[in-house]
Write a protein that holds these residues in place. Structure first.
Motif, PDB file in Angstrom:
ATOM      1  N   SER A 149      19.709 -34.904  -2.528  1.00  0.00           N
ATOM      2  CA  SER A 149      20.194 -36.501  -2.114  1.00  0.00           C
ATOM      3  C   SER A 149      20.772 -36.730  -3.769  1.00  0.00           C
ATOM      4  O   SER A 149      20.225 -36.712  -5.165  1.00  0.00           O
ATOM      5  CB  SER A 149      18.966 -37.460  -2.098  1.00  0.00           C
TER       6      SER A 149
ATOM      7  N   GLY B  60      16.105 -35.934   3.814  1.00  0.00           N
ATOM      8  CA  GLY B  60      15.259 -36.097   2.928  1.00  0.00           C
ATOM      9  C   GLY B  60      15.063 -34.552   3.488  1.00  0.00           C
ATOM     10  O   GLY B  60      14.713 -34.046   1.606  1.00  0.00           O
ATOM     11  N   LYS B  61      15.393 -33.571   3.763  1.00  0.00           N
ATOM     12  CA  LYS B  61      15.408 -32.551   2.394  1.00  0.00           C
ATOM     13  C   LYS B  61      16.327 -31.614   2.308  1.00  0.00           C
ATOM     14  O   LYS B  61      16.531 -30.766   1.657  1.00  0.00           O
ATOM     15  CB  LYS B  61      15.612 -31.315   4.194  1.00  0.00           C
ATOM     16  N   LEU B  62      17.768 -32.622   2.159  1.00  0.00           N
ATOM     17  CA  LEU B  62      18.969 -32.259   1.206  1.00  0.00           C
ATOM     18  C   LEU B  62      18.411 -32.572   0.183  1.00  0.00           C
ATOM     19  O   LEU B  62      17.957 -34.104  -0.021  1.00  0.00           O
ATOM     20  CB  LEU B  62      19.971 -33.067   1.810  1.00  0.00           C
TER      21      LEU B  62
ATOM     22  N   TRP C  48      18.746 -29.374  13.161  1.00  0.00           N
ATOM     23  CA  TRP C  48      17.612 -30.644  13.236  1.00  0.00           C
ATOM     24  C   TRP C  48      18.516 -31.105  14.476  1.00  0.00           C
ATOM     25  O   TRP C  48      17.358 -31.818  15.338  1.00  0.00           O
ATOM     26  CB  TRP C  48      17.762 -31.659  11.976  1.00  0.00           C
TER      27      TRP C  48
ATOM     28  N   GLU D 154      15.019 -36.855   8.610  1.00  0.00           N
ATOM     29  CA  GLU D 154      13.802 -36.493   7.824  1.00  0.00           C
ATOM     30  C   GLU D 154      14.735 -35.158   7.513  1.00  0.00           C
ATOM     31  O   GLU D 154      14.209 -34.890   6.276  1.00  0.00           O
ATOM     32  CB  GLU D 154      13.484 -36.073   9.365  1.00  0.00           C
ATOM     33  N   TYR D 155      16.125 -35.238   8.630  1.00  0.00           N
ATOM     34  CA  TYR D 155      16.923 -34.412   7.605  1.00  0.00           C
ATOM     35  C   TYR D 155      17.721 -34.120   6.439  1.00  0.00           C
ATOM     36  O   TYR D 155      17.972 -34.008   4.990  1.00  0.00           O
ATOM     37  CB  TYR D 155      18.306 -33.780   8.827  1.00  0.00           C
TER      38      TYR D 155
END
Length: 124
Positions: A84, A80-82, A62, A77-78
């Motif tokens: 959680s 948010g892709k993992l 990223w 933002e990154y």
């Protein structure tokens, strides 16, 4: 901070600070949490300790977003892709604000116990 905001009738519904504070209080366990803030409004990334570490270890995926968006927003933002930990239910423990009648003493040590309110996740 939370008590002060509650006295001002601020809630998660009408105050961004209360939303963020509640999110931080919801992180549970020994893994901890991390918050990385910049100088401007809204420049903040926060998550569980393991997710922050995972994102920083994968910076190469990223890093191209840092210049146009800023470090905090690119990280947010990154994250948010993992997957959680925040997607799972967490318990919330708050200090009790009013006095209770009676005193609770630990039988093993004879010491007073703290009064708290515990909100547990529904099993439904």
């Amino acid at each position: 901070m939370q008590y002060s905001k509650l006295q001002q009738n601020k809630t998660e519904n009408n105050d961004e600070f209360m939303r963020e504070l509640t999110n931080l209080l919801n992180y549970d366990g020994d893994e901890g949490w991390a918050m990385i803030c910049g100088g401007g409004v809204g420049e903040m990334a926060r998550d569980s300790g393991p997710n922050i570490l995972r994102a920083l270890e994968r910076f190469k995926y990223w890093e191209d977003d840092v210049v146009p968006k800023g470090f905090e927003m690119a990280l947010k933002e990154y994250l948010g892709k993992l997957p959680s930990a925040s997607l799972h239910c967490h318990n919330l423990i708050l200090p009790f604000q009013e006095s209770l009648k009676g005193i609770v003493v630990r039988s093993s040590e004879g010491r007073l116990m703290e009064k708290e309110i515990l909100f547990l996740c529904s099993k439904e």
